[in-house]
Enzyme design. Structure first.
Site, PDB file in Angstrom:
ATOM      1  N   LYS A 116      72.330   6.510  57.417  1.00 23.68           N
ATOM      2  CA  LYS A 116      71.234   5.974  56.621  1.00 23.68           C
ATOM      3  C   LYS A 116      71.875   5.229  55.324  1.00 23.68           C
ATOM      4  O   LYS A 116      71.209   4.276  54.858  1.00 23.68           O
ATOM      5  CB  LYS A 116      70.151   6.992  56.162  1.00 23.68           C
TER       6      LYS A 116
HETATM    7  C1  LIG Z   1      68.134   8.848  61.195  1.00 17.51           C
HETATM    8  C2  LIG Z   1      69.158   9.550  62.282  1.00 17.51           C
HETATM    9  C3  LIG Z   1      69.203   9.394  63.427  1.00 17.51           C
HETATM   10  C4  LIG Z   1      68.280   8.378  64.257  1.00 17.51           C
HETATM   11  O1  LIG Z   1      68.414   7.436  63.930  1.00 17.51           O
HETATM   12  P1  LIG Z   1      67.117   6.406  64.451  1.00 17.51           P
HETATM   13  O2  LIG Z   1      67.555   4.839  64.015  1.00 17.51           O
HETATM   14  O3  LIG Z   1      65.844   6.891  63.817  1.00 17.51           O
HETATM   15  O4  LIG Z   1      67.104   6.340  65.865  1.00 17.51           O
HETATM   16  C5  LIG Z   1      70.352   9.929  64.171  1.00 17.51           C
HETATM   17  N1  LIG Z   1      71.240  10.730  63.504  1.00 17.51           N
HETATM   18  C6  LIG Z   1      71.281  10.926  62.265  1.00 17.51           C
HETATM   19  C7  LIG Z   1      72.164  11.815  61.593  1.00 17.51           C
HETATM   20  C8  LIG Z   1      70.038  10.349  61.357  1.00 17.51           C
HETATM   21  O5  LIG Z   1      70.035  10.375  60.253  1.00 17.51           O
END
Ligand SMILES: *Cc1c(COP(=O)(O)O)cnc(C)c1O
Length: 514
Positions: A116
């Site tokens: 993120k």
């Molecule tokens: C948010 C997240 C995901 C999923 O990503 P999306 O863009 O919502 O599909 C996968 N792995 C981790 C560690 C995340 O924080």
């Protein structure tokens, strides 16, 4: 130069808006999502040439292709701030190759050790810049309060991204007692003058419902606007400004693979993404649209395999689906909100059809796409899932074979990639550092079952202590500084509030009055 404007997937916003407006609005009026009118394209040569630039300049070059309505110097400045020493690796998102054809894209070198950060180090800078420009042009006369309900990871990445940004405050709510020791300390020790963190009595659903009620409370929002000159905003994963930084790393990665001699110029790769809200994999699809030689997108799910089933059948169906808690919590979803953008694109941008499917999803908890859209979906995507036992086995196997530790989300993707791969090299998106999920990594390495109780001597360790031990035993250290030092950082936020709208609104007002 004509700027690229933004249209609404549901067609309710009839006059396209600017990039700046799309970023501060997040969601379009009427519940749709914004996408750019024009998706720029790049030649393979142009993509490969990006490898000569540092990451921040690669990002700036791609943003300029999108004609975002900032001055070029502003884009350069934003990217230089977003992708710098706040990441612990100069490459920002380096690629580790486990063998000739298996490449791990490490998206977790940012300040909170989760992918993120790739978006949330960039979006808040774009958000603050957009708001400031709109204010100086008289379009806006308010500041913003970002209100986030989090099950753990997003909240911390948002806090870190928005801290000390001008004209914005951020308040984060998490379920009290419902996050890990590491996650709690990451949030409770958060630095910055414009941040606030609250524990909420209840679970994540209570947090989210409480936040939604506050966003929908017209009287409260009017009071904030009038008395505090503040508007609430959510800056969540449906904001276009969070998607664009993710497109950048797929284009950049292809350039890097070619530059490093791992892929022949123009040769196709497949990409495997551990998927939740469909933002990350959608960004890979846009990168492909723009000209990156990507063949297939592997959509990896855990036991919550609504997306796998959708890709295999064309029917999105949650009528009879239980929400399963897994060791990869960020992929535990039922409603995958960015899928709306993907469907909009696959229908040739047909807002009527999107409106109808989203209506059915809400009313009937299921919808079925038409045969043409399904065929287009199948041309780009394959879906598969790995369960918690397979996830743990994969963590152990990959460590034993390669001396490399995967976090549970990345392990799900790795397993699915092994199953779906063909001749092409595969780029596996790795979305979290293993130390964010130390307890489950410990279980996996010990051959324990998911959910098994930890031995007493392990259970008594803090998250930091356990990570230090795993790093020592496996040689997979050091643990990133932001995680390793948590036990020694002062706890700033301990307030616990009720999850109802009144309590949250009171907390917000108190924060604003400070
Ligand atoms: C948010 C997240 C995901 C999923 O990503 P999306 O863009 O919502 O599909 C996968 N792995 C981790 C560690 C995340 O924080």
């Amino acid at each position: 130069m004509a700027e690229n404007r933004y249209i609404d997937t549901r067609g309710n916003v009839t006059e396209p808006v600017s990039f700046r407006q799309a970023v501060v609005d997040g969601l379009a009026d009427g519940g749709g999502l914004y996408v750019p009118e024009t998706i720029p394209t790049m030649t393979v040569e142009e993509i490969i040439a990006l490898a000569d630039l540092p990451y921040a300049q690669r990002a700036a070059a791609i943003y300029k292709r999108f004609d975002v309505d900032f001055a070029d110097e502003t884009v350069d400045r934003i990217m230089a701030g977003a992708y710098s020493t706040n990441f612990d690796n100069e490459a920002i998102c380096p690629i580790t190759s486990l063998d000739e054809n298996t490449h791990i894209l490490e998206l977790w070198h940012g300040p909170t050790s989760a992918f993120k950060d790739m978006a949330l180090q960039c979006l808040p800078r774009c958000f603050a810049q957009s708001a400031a420009e709109l204010r100086s042009e008289g379009v806006l006369d308010n500041e913003f309060l970002i209100l986030v309900a989090t099950s753990g990871d997003t909240g911390k990445a948002a806090l870190e991204g928005f801290r000390d940004r001008e004209g914005v405050k951020i308040g984060v709510m998490y379920p009290d007692g419902g996050v890990s020791d590491i996650q709690f300390k990451q949030m409770a020790t958060q630095a910055g003058d414009n941040v606030r963190v609250w524990g909420v009595r209840g679970n994540f659903d209570d947090c989210q419902t409480g936040a939604k009620t506050v966003f929908g409370d017209a009287a409260f929002n009017a009071q904030l606007a009038e008395q505090n000159k503040v508007a609430l905003s959510s800056a969540n994963s449906i904001n276009w400004g969070r998607l664009m930084p993710q497109i950048v790393y797929y284009i950049s990665s292809y350039a890097q693979l070619v530059h490093d001699g791992k892929v022949a110029p123009g040769a196709p790769i497949d990409v495997c993404v551990p998927t939740g809200n469909f933002g990350n994999i959608l960004a890979a699809w846009y990168a492909k649209q723009m000209g990156t030689p990507i063949d297939m997108l592997f959509c990896a799910s855990n036991e919550n395999r609504v997306l796998t089933d959708f890709i295999n059948t064309g029917t999105y169906d949650i009528t009879d689906r239980e929400f399963v808690l897994t060791p990869s919590p960020s992929m535990d979803i039922l409603v995958s909100s960015n899928l709306e953008r993907q469907l909009f694109e696959l229908t040739g941008r047909n807002p009527e059809r999107i409106r109808e499917w989203m209506r059915q999803q809400k009313a009937d908890k299921r919808f079925k796409v038409d045969p043409d859209t399904f065929a287009r979906l199948r041309a780009d995507f394959v879906g598969d899932s790995a369960d918690s036992a397979e996830c743990f086995e994969t963590i152990k196997d990959v460590y034993e074979q390669h001396g490399y530790l995967l976090d549970p989300h990345s392990a799900v993707a790795f397993k699915v990639a092994q199953r779906l791969r063909g001749e092409n090299p595969v780029l596996v998106a790795s979305t979290a550092h293993w130390a964010k999920f130390g307890e489950n990594v410990y279980r996996a390495l010990q051959g324990m079952a998911p959910g098994a109780p930890l031995p007493a001597d392990i259970a008594q360790l803090t998250g930091c202590e356990l990570n230090a031990r795993i790093a020592e035993v496996t040689g997979c250290g050091p643990v990133p500084a932001g995680l390793a030092e948590l036990d020694s950082r002062p706890i700033r936020f301990t307030q616990v509030i009720d999850g109802n709208a009144d309590a949250i609104e009171a907390a917000v007002l108190e924060f604003l009055a400070d």
